[in-house]
Design an enzyme around this catalytic site. Structure first.
Site, PDB file in Angstrom:
ATOM      1  N   GLY A  13       0.794  -1.244   0.251  1.00  0.00           N
ATOM      2  CA  GLY A  13      -0.057   0.077   0.106  1.00  0.00           C
ATOM      3  C   GLY A  13       0.918   1.380  -0.256  1.00  0.00           C
ATOM      4  N   PHE A  14       0.332   2.747   0.197  1.00  0.00           N
ATOM      5  CA  PHE A  14       0.975   3.510   0.115  1.00  0.00           C
ATOM      6  C   PHE A  14       1.817   3.780   1.257  1.00  0.00           C
ATOM      7  CE2 PHE A  14      -0.053   7.893   1.983  1.00  0.00           C
ATOM      8  CZ  PHE A  14       1.035   8.630   1.693  1.00  0.00           C
ATOM      9  N   VAL A  15       1.328   3.808   2.373  1.00  0.00           N
ATOM     10  CA  VAL A  15       2.306   3.855   3.683  1.00  0.00           C
ATOM     11  C   VAL A  15       3.160   2.786   3.768  1.00  0.00           C
ATOM     12  CG1 VAL A  15       2.605   4.220   6.218  1.00  0.00           C
ATOM     13  CG2 VAL A  15       0.839   5.303   4.984  1.00  0.00           C
ATOM     14  N   ASN A  35      -2.742  -8.449   0.333  1.00  0.00           N
ATOM     15  CA  ASN A  35      -3.839  -9.446  -0.442  1.00  0.00           C
ATOM     16  C   ASN A  35      -4.065  -8.467  -1.996  1.00  0.00           C
ATOM     17  OD1 ASN A  35      -5.486  -7.325   0.363  1.00  0.00           O
ATOM     18  ND2 ASN A  35      -7.056  -8.793   1.140  1.00  0.00           N
ATOM     19  N   THR A  38      -6.366  -2.779  -1.957  1.00  0.00           N
ATOM     20  CA  THR A  38      -5.977  -1.411  -2.668  1.00  0.00           C
ATOM     21  C   THR A  38      -4.807  -1.070  -2.844  1.00  0.00           C
ATOM     22  OG1 THR A  38      -5.837  -0.723  -0.206  1.00  0.00           O
ATOM     23  CG2 THR A  38      -7.979  -0.377  -1.247  1.00  0.00           C
ATOM     24  N   TYR A 148     -14.859   0.855  10.181  1.00  0.00           N
ATOM     25  CA  TYR A 148     -13.247   1.237  10.083  1.00  0.00           C
ATOM     26  C   TYR A 148     -13.052   1.786  11.523  1.00  0.00           C
ATOM     27  CZ  TYR A 148      -9.121   3.561   8.677  1.00  0.00           C
ATOM     28  OH  TYR A 148      -7.523   4.054   8.662  1.00  0.00           O
ATOM     29  N   ARG A 188      -9.239   9.717  -1.402  1.00  0.00           N
ATOM     30  CA  ARG A 188      -8.889  10.475  -0.424  1.00  0.00           C
ATOM     31  C   ARG A 188      -8.737  11.972  -0.843  1.00  0.00           C
ATOM     32  NH1 ARG A 188      -5.248   6.831   3.512  1.00  0.00           N
ATOM     33  NH2 ARG A 188      -4.955   5.851   1.597  1.00  0.00           N
TER      34      ARG A 188
HETATM   35  P1  NAD Z   1      -3.587   1.741   1.402  1.00  0.00           P
HETATM   36  O1  NAD Z   1      -4.895   1.373   0.956  1.00  0.00           O
HETATM   37  O2  NAD Z   1      -2.693   2.418   0.515  1.00  0.00           O
HETATM   38  O3  NAD Z   1      -2.817   0.434   2.333  1.00  0.00           O
HETATM   39  C1  NAD Z   1      -3.450  -0.704   2.754  1.00  0.00           C
HETATM   40  C2  NAD Z   1      -2.839  -1.971   2.258  1.00  0.00           C
HETATM   41  O4  NAD Z   1      -3.340  -3.053   3.141  1.00  0.00           O
HETATM   42  C3  NAD Z   1      -3.067  -2.112   0.876  1.00  0.00           C
HETATM   43  O5  NAD Z   1      -1.854  -2.550   0.055  1.00  0.00           O
HETATM   44  C4  NAD Z   1      -4.223  -3.246   0.763  1.00  0.00           C
HETATM   45  O6  NAD Z   1      -4.024  -4.113  -0.471  1.00  0.00           O
HETATM   46  C5  NAD Z   1      -3.764  -3.973   2.145  1.00  0.00           C
HETATM   47  N1  NAD Z   1      -4.705  -4.786   2.597  1.00  0.00           N
HETATM   48  C6  NAD Z   1      -6.155  -4.284   3.054  1.00  0.00           C
HETATM   49  N2  NAD Z   1      -6.969  -5.295   3.594  1.00  0.00           N
HETATM   50  C7  NAD Z   1      -5.897  -6.374   3.649  1.00  0.00           C
HETATM   51  C8  NAD Z   1      -6.279  -7.787   4.300  1.00  0.00           C
HETATM   52  N3  NAD Z   1      -7.178  -8.127   4.638  1.00  0.00           N
HETATM   53  N4  NAD Z   1      -4.971  -8.510   4.092  1.00  0.00           N
HETATM   54  C9  NAD Z   1      -3.856  -8.190   3.619  1.00  0.00           C
HETATM   55  N5  NAD Z   1      -3.744  -6.819   3.196  1.00  0.00           N
HETATM   56  C10 NAD Z   1      -4.512  -6.186   3.263  1.00  0.00           C
HETATM   57  O7  NAD Z   1      -3.715   2.731   2.765  1.00  0.00           O
HETATM   58  P2  NAD Z   1      -2.673   3.640   3.669  1.00  0.00           P
HETATM   59  O8  NAD Z   1      -3.031   4.808   3.526  1.00  0.00           O
HETATM   60  O9  NAD Z   1      -1.415   2.891   3.150  1.00  0.00           O
HETATM   61  O10 NAD Z   1      -2.715   3.090   5.119  1.00  0.00           O
HETATM   62  C11 NAD Z   1      -2.046   2.104   5.830  1.00  0.00           C
HETATM   63  C12 NAD Z   1      -2.420   2.051   7.157  1.00  0.00           C
HETATM   64  O11 NAD Z   1      -2.373   3.221   7.811  1.00  0.00           O
HETATM   65  C13 NAD Z   1      -3.871   1.342   7.470  1.00  0.00           C
HETATM   66  O12 NAD Z   1      -3.880   0.493   8.255  1.00  0.00           O
HETATM   67  C14 NAD Z   1      -4.718   2.647   7.709  1.00  0.00           C
HETATM   68  O13 NAD Z   1      -6.004   2.348   8.385  1.00  0.00           O
HETATM   69  C15 NAD Z   1      -3.678   3.474   8.475  1.00  0.00           C
HETATM   70  N6  NAD Z   1      -3.808   4.750   8.240  1.00  0.00           N
HETATM   71  C16 NAD Z   1      -3.615   5.580   7.442  1.00  0.00           C
HETATM   72  C17 NAD Z   1      -3.782   6.902   7.306  1.00  0.00           C
HETATM   73  C18 NAD Z   1      -3.388   7.797   5.984  1.00  0.00           C
HETATM   74  O14 NAD Z   1      -3.919   9.088   6.264  1.00  0.00           O
HETATM   75  N7  NAD Z   1      -2.693   7.436   5.135  1.00  0.00           N
HETATM   76  C19 NAD Z   1      -4.700   7.320   8.473  1.00  0.00           C
HETATM   77  C20 NAD Z   1      -4.918   6.714   9.427  1.00  0.00           C
HETATM   78  C21 NAD Z   1      -4.627   5.292   9.530  1.00  0.00           C
HETATM   79  N1  UDP Z   2     -13.099  15.527   0.734  1.00  0.00           N
HETATM   80  C1  UDP Z   2     -13.284  16.568  -0.208  1.00  0.00           C
HETATM   81  N2  UDP Z   2     -13.279  15.970  -1.544  1.00  0.00           N
HETATM   82  C2  UDP Z   2     -12.795  14.940  -2.112  1.00  0.00           C
HETATM   83  C3  UDP Z   2     -12.559  14.177  -0.937  1.00  0.00           C
HETATM   84  C4  UDP Z   2     -12.753  14.237   0.241  1.00  0.00           C
HETATM   85  O1  UDP Z   2     -13.902  17.666   0.024  1.00  0.00           O
HETATM   86  O2  UDP Z   2     -12.754  14.480  -3.262  1.00  0.00           O
HETATM   87  C5  UDP Z   2     -13.406  15.898   2.230  1.00  0.00           C
HETATM   88  C6  UDP Z   2     -13.680  14.958   3.083  1.00  0.00           C
HETATM   89  O3  UDP Z   2     -15.409  15.022   3.124  1.00  0.00           O
HETATM   90  C7  UDP Z   2     -13.229  15.290   4.371  1.00  0.00           C
HETATM   91  C8  UDP Z   2     -11.809  15.562   4.115  1.00  0.00           C
HETATM   92  O4  UDP Z   2     -11.763  15.947   2.544  1.00  0.00           O
HETATM   93  O5  UDP Z   2     -13.904  16.056   5.008  1.00  0.00           O
HETATM   94  C9  UDP Z   2     -11.068  14.444   4.244  1.00  0.00           C
HETATM   95  O6  UDP Z   2     -11.179  13.335   3.700  1.00  0.00           O
HETATM   96  P1  UDP Z   2     -10.427  11.922   3.299  1.00  0.00           P
HETATM   97  O7  UDP Z   2     -11.233  11.053   2.454  1.00  0.00           O
HETATM   98  O8  UDP Z   2      -8.984  12.274   2.681  1.00  0.00           O
HETATM   99  O9  UDP Z   2     -10.140  11.590   4.626  1.00  0.00           O
HETATM  100  P2  UDP Z   2     -10.916  11.513   6.031  1.00  0.00           P
HETATM  101  O10 UDP Z   2     -12.105  11.893   5.872  1.00  0.00           O
HETATM  102  O11 UDP Z   2     -10.704  10.045   6.416  1.00  0.00           O
HETATM  103  O12 UDP Z   2     -10.059  12.284   7.025  1.00  0.00           O
END
Ligand code: NAD
Ligand code: UDP
Length: 317
Positions: A13-15, A35, A38, A148, A188
């Protein structure tokens, strides 16, 4: 530092993919489990010839025993974008609950240290601002975000319960993080606005755009992860992010300036239970980890715009 064997669930994934890069750069051995719900193998393609890296396509809810012993486990597997985690809410809830359970069981089996990727969503639509770790949150248990939010909350509970059994589980509450390798169709706000601006499409502002978020560049988040994992003592949950707060209208303006596109705004309905404002109280991270976000929104967005320019150009070729 000695070389450790690390598991990163959600590593495609991204992070997760940025974390994999950082662990390899620090000299560790890394297994990324994903898996591809995403995530994408493209995020790890540059590691094809890296002998200290392996990719396993599997679900985090499956038995992790065949993967063997790890020193560190990072549990990031979970869709994180609202449209993706709401697509199949039961899958999301199961991933949150069973995924962390599997990781904790594996950590217990091998004496591994675990980092659980929790979220600012545990605070829901907060009545306390900014949000310190002591705030218990305002979460709707029966709404579109619940799979979530509540899933991540039970993940924290399980970490707490396994800690009582001696597992060194550490919880990081991640606030909105952005950067290169976000999927263009992630949904997002940062990726939506940047991709829309680069395509010359109107930027989709949900509601009136006065809601706020505090955006953290991905390298700052990864720095926080490593500070937490290398700290001698386990902490309680700890916020990591950037505490500069912006409205979505401010973000849209900045994206239009950096992309040099005169895109318009279009207002769409605000999704149900969308938090009105969000900003981390970073006191604990600063005091205990010496954490300080280093990348400004302007610099981080410029790097993100550069990344999406390349991705979109490749797709158009
Ligand atoms: P992302 O969707 O890019 O990454 C999530 C990864 O998990 C993907 O590669 C996806 O394929 C994998 N995945 C999902 N369900 C799975 C499963 N059942 N088994 C195996 N792999 C699975 O999102 P991200 O932004 O990289 O988020 C990574 C983590 O950080 C997540 O747990 C998310 O909840 C947490 N997080 C991220 C943010 C953010 O702003 N990026 C904020 C809060 C929490
Ligand atoms: N949002 C928006 N336009 C978009 C996607 C999201 O205005 O195309 C808004 C959304 O309603 C929220 C904020 O941006 O208030 C952040 O949304 P995001 O989905 O990135 O993260 P989260 O809501 O989980 O913080």
């Amino acid at each position: 530092m000695t070389s450790l064997r690390c598991l990163v669930t959600g590593g495609a994934g991204f992070v997760g993919s940025h974390l994999v890069d950082r662990l390899l750069a620090d000299g560790h051995e890394v297994v990324a489990l994903d898996n591809l719900y995403t995530g994408s193998k493209a995020n790890l393609a540059h590691l094809a010839s890296e002998s200290r890296f392996a990719f396993v396509e599997a679900d985090v809810c499956d038995d992790l025993a065949p993967l063997g012993r790890f020193d560190w486990i990072f549990n990031l597997a979970c869709p994180a974008s609202p449209p993706h985690y709401q697509r199949d809410p039961i899958f999301t809830a199961k991933t949150c609950f069973l995924g962390v359970l599997r990781c904790l069981e594996h950590a217990e089996r091998h004496g591994a240290r675990l980092l659980q990727a929790s979220t600012s969503e545990v605070y829901g639509d907060p009545e306390v601002h900014p949000q310190p770790e002591s705030y218990r949150g305002s979460v709707n248990p029966v709404g579109p975000r619940s799979c979530y939010d509540e899933g991540k909350r039970v993940g924290e509970t399980l970490c707490f319960d396994f800690r009582a059994r001696g597992v060194d589980a550490r919880i990081v509450r991640i606030f909105n993080t952005y950067g290169p390798r976000m999927d263009p169709s992630d949904g997002r706000v940062v990726s939506n606005f940047v991709v829309q601006a680069l395509r010359g499409e109107p930027l989709t502002v949900y509601g009136d755009g006065t809601q706020t978020r505090s955006f953290c560049f991905v390298s700052d988040l990864i720095d926080g992860f490593l500070r937490l994992m290398t700290h001698p003592q386990a902490q309680g949950p700890i916020n990591v992010g950037n505490d500069r707060e912006h409205t979505m209208l401010e973000l849209a303006e900045l994206v239009m300036r950096l992309t040099e596109r005169g895109s318009e705004l279009t207002h769409l309905p605000l999704p149900k239970d969308d938090p009105t404002r969000r900003r981390p109280d970073l006191s604990r991270a600063r005091e205990t980890l010496g954490y300080e976000p280093a990348v400004s929104l302007e610099d981080g967005l410029a790097a993100t715009v550069g990344y999406f320019r390349e991705v979109l150009a490749d797709r158009e070729e």
